[in-house]
Write a protein that holds these residues in place. Structure first.
Motif, PDB file in Angstrom:
ATOM      1  N   THR A 113      45.840  37.161  45.145  1.00 39.62           N
ATOM      2  CA  THR A 113      46.348  38.441  45.638  1.00 39.62           C
ATOM      3  C   THR A 113      45.421  39.561  45.177  1.00 39.62           C
ATOM      4  OG1 THR A 113      47.664  38.872  43.664  1.00 39.62           O
ATOM      5  CG2 THR A 113      48.699  37.557  45.429  1.00 39.62           C
ATOM      6  N   GLU A 115      46.180  42.101  43.474  1.00 46.38           N
ATOM      7  CA  GLU A 115      46.528  42.416  42.077  1.00 46.38           C
ATOM      8  C   GLU A 115      45.853  41.443  41.110  1.00 46.38           C
ATOM      9  OE1 GLU A 115      48.960  44.334  44.817  1.00 46.38           O
ATOM     10  OE2 GLU A 115      48.757  42.148  44.591  1.00 46.38           O
ATOM     11  N   GLN A 116      45.824  40.168  41.485  1.00 49.57           N
ATOM     12  CA  GLN A 116      45.168  39.175  40.630  1.00 49.57           C
ATOM     13  C   GLN A 116      43.661  39.422  40.538  1.00 49.57           C
ATOM     14  OE1 GLN A 116      46.668  35.762  42.831  1.00 49.57           O
ATOM     15  NE2 GLN A 116      47.822  35.062  41.029  1.00 49.57           N
ATOM     16  N   GLU A 119      43.026  42.335  38.216  1.00 48.11           N
ATOM     17  CA  GLU A 119      43.224  41.939  36.808  1.00 48.11           C
ATOM     18  C   GLU A 119      42.045  41.118  36.296  1.00 48.11           C
ATOM     19  OE1 GLU A 119      46.536  39.638  33.970  1.00 48.11           O
ATOM     20  OE2 GLU A 119      46.753  39.655  36.160  1.00 48.11           O
TER      21      GLU A 119
END
Length: 519
Positions: A113, A115-116, A119
């Protein structure tokens, strides 16, 4: 005037050209030539992509002085650790961490994703900074990604410690106005005056890699990623010689400069062409055979009166010509040595002795030789190849109604071997005889013959690529006799195969991603 850094990726992205596999020795030769060219950064390879790739990056890091030596790594700890280990001995080092930005890459390659990815970018750029202060960050396929995500991705990388952010047009999709606009937005909305370099990395799928890279410079980029002769995956990468000379000739427009020693451009272009087996097209800008040729009568008349009538730069500036002596059978060692020095070649005593012996042999057969023939001679004779097999003699019979037959005599580690074979033509017969003599049966993957200067008395230059199982080697041979040049090229490649100097085609980034290596 702004300094635009030249980031050469011939040894990494360039080697991913279909059919290209460079040996360790060839990569070292190219890396040293890039240092003479005075590039700012050499991307030496992708260290996690196997032991051979790791050794290559490590050797370049230890042996090549001057440029920053860079290793590529995905956003995986093992990738970064392997890059750091390979670069440990480098005088100046950089870790280049990359991920992807477009939805299609995230969904089908990374399987993560947004978001991953954000990060991981934060974590892995910080991790890379534990090994070096010089960290570059790239996100593949920016031109097909949503800019809001691109902005967040590069903001995250800079906050984590990236000192250079690279904006790849991975598929060559963008146009100069579009790519320039993306660079401008990143300059204004992401970098915002901080001490962070913006780098351009463009591919040539639509023929716009050089134009896109120059558009990036117009909009704030201070680094261009490029390859010699523009080699690379699919249609290739931005051509180093094109962007360098564009910035030099049009410095009035771009208000930018590089630190490249332009007189080395032609020499390294020929080296990469010879080692990769990828022909430079005749009408290629800067380094093609026709780049400074004039056939039109009007053009010829103008150039004779004043070169500036039809030339915006002179050939000498890129190393295309040099004032050398006319060399023939009466030329002595001092004259020959001076000619090589004028052409930019520095030979040790052993190299010069070998080249001079071959020079005397050739001029006795064909008479005086020209500048381009001198280049071909010195390059073929000084290539880093083990001499397990040496051609002593080649003879062939061929003609209308005759069965082509060849006999060769080859010095081998086991002694002198003579072999005879027939074939479809003289070259085929010679290659079958050589295969018998060296006790190998490689597959001929490429055969190319060229006249060095174009006349009937010119030296012939032959390039071959031999494949043996999963490895391949490129060989070159030069002679006034095309059949002899063909035999020398075959043995040059066979020597590399036998001596372990052959190479495997490197896996592409996409193949490495799919393999899950390093996770």
């Amino acid at each position: 005037m702004r300094h635009v850094r030249i980031f050469d990726t011939t040894l990494r992205d360039g080697e991913q050209s279909p059919g290209v596999a460079l040996s360790l020795q060839q990569k070292l030769e190219i890396a040293h030539a890039l240092a003479r060219l005075n590039v700012d950064i050499i991307e030496a390879g992708f260290p996690v992509n196997g032991a051979a790739e790791f050794e290559c990056v490590s050797r370049i890091a230890r042996e090549v002085q001057g440029p920053v030596i860079c290793g590529l790594a995905r956003t995986h700890k093992l990738d970064i650790e392997r890059a750091a280990a390979a670069l440990e001995k480098a005088e100046k080092k950089r870790i280049h961490v990359f991920t992807s930005a477009s939805k299609v890459h995230l969904e089908y390659m990374l399987k993560k994703t947004p978001e991953q990815v954000l990060e991981l970018t934060d974590q892995m750029v910080r991790y890379a900074r534990e090994f070096t202060d010089d960290v570059e960050f790239s996100a593949q396929d920016v031109m097909r990604a949503e800019f809001d995500f691109v902005r967040k991705l590069y903001q995250t990388a800079i906050a984590a410690g990236a000192t250079t952010i690279n904006i790849p047009d991975t598929t060559g999709y963008g146009t100069p106005p579009e790519y320039g606009a993306v660079i401008k937005r990143i300059y204004d909305e992401v970098v915002q005056g901080r001490e962070v370099h913006i780098s351009a990395h463009c591919h040539d799928d639509l023929g716009m890699a050089t134009a896109n890279s120059l558009a990036a410079v117009e909009n704030g980029a201070t680094q261009i990623e490029c390859t010699i002769n523009g080699i690379g995956e699919r249609a290739g990468n931005t051509s180093l010689e094109e962007v360098v000379m564009a910035l030099y000739v049009r410095r009035d427009h771009y208000k930018a400069k590089t630190q490249i020693h332009t007189r080395e451009l032609y020499r390294i272009s020929r080296m990469v062409e010879r080692y990769s087996g990828m022909v430079v097209q005749a009408n290629k800008a800067i380094v093609g055979d026709n780049a400074f040729a004039h056939e039109s009568g009007i053009h010829q008349d103008g150039v004779i009166k004043n070169k500036e009538t039809y030339e915006i730069m002179n050939a000498e500036l890129v190393g295309r010509e040099a004032a050398v002596l006319v060399l023939g059978k009466h030329s002595g060692k001092a004259a020959v040595k001076k000619a090589f020095a004028d052409l930019g070649y520095t030979l040790d005593e052993a190299q010069f002795a070998a080249v001079f012996a071959r020079f005397r042999e050739i001029v006795e057969r064909k008479g005086p030789i020209q500048t381009e023939e001198l280049r071909a001679l010195v390059e073929s004779e000084t290539a880093p190849t083990a001499n397990l097999f040496t051609l002593e003699h080649v003879q062939f019979f061929s003609g209308s109604g005759l069965l082509p037959t060849a006999t060769v005599k080859v010095a081998t580690p086991g002694g002198m071997v003579t072999a005879t074979a027939t074939g479809d033509g003289p070259v085929d017969a010679v290659y079958k005889a050589l295969a018998e003599a060296v006790k190998m049966r490689p597959e001929l993957d490429l055969y190319r013959v060229e006249s060095v200067t174009g006349s009937t008395e010119a030296l012939g230059e032959v390039t071959v690529k031999l494949k043996l199982g999963e490895v391949q080697a490129t060989g070159a041979g030069v002679s006034p006799d095309i059949i002899e040049a063909s035999a020398r090229a075959y043995l040059d490649a066979a020597n590399k195969l036998a001596a372990g100097q052959a190479a495997r085609q490197p896996r592409s980034l996409e193949e490495v991603q799919r393999s899950g290596l390093g996770k």
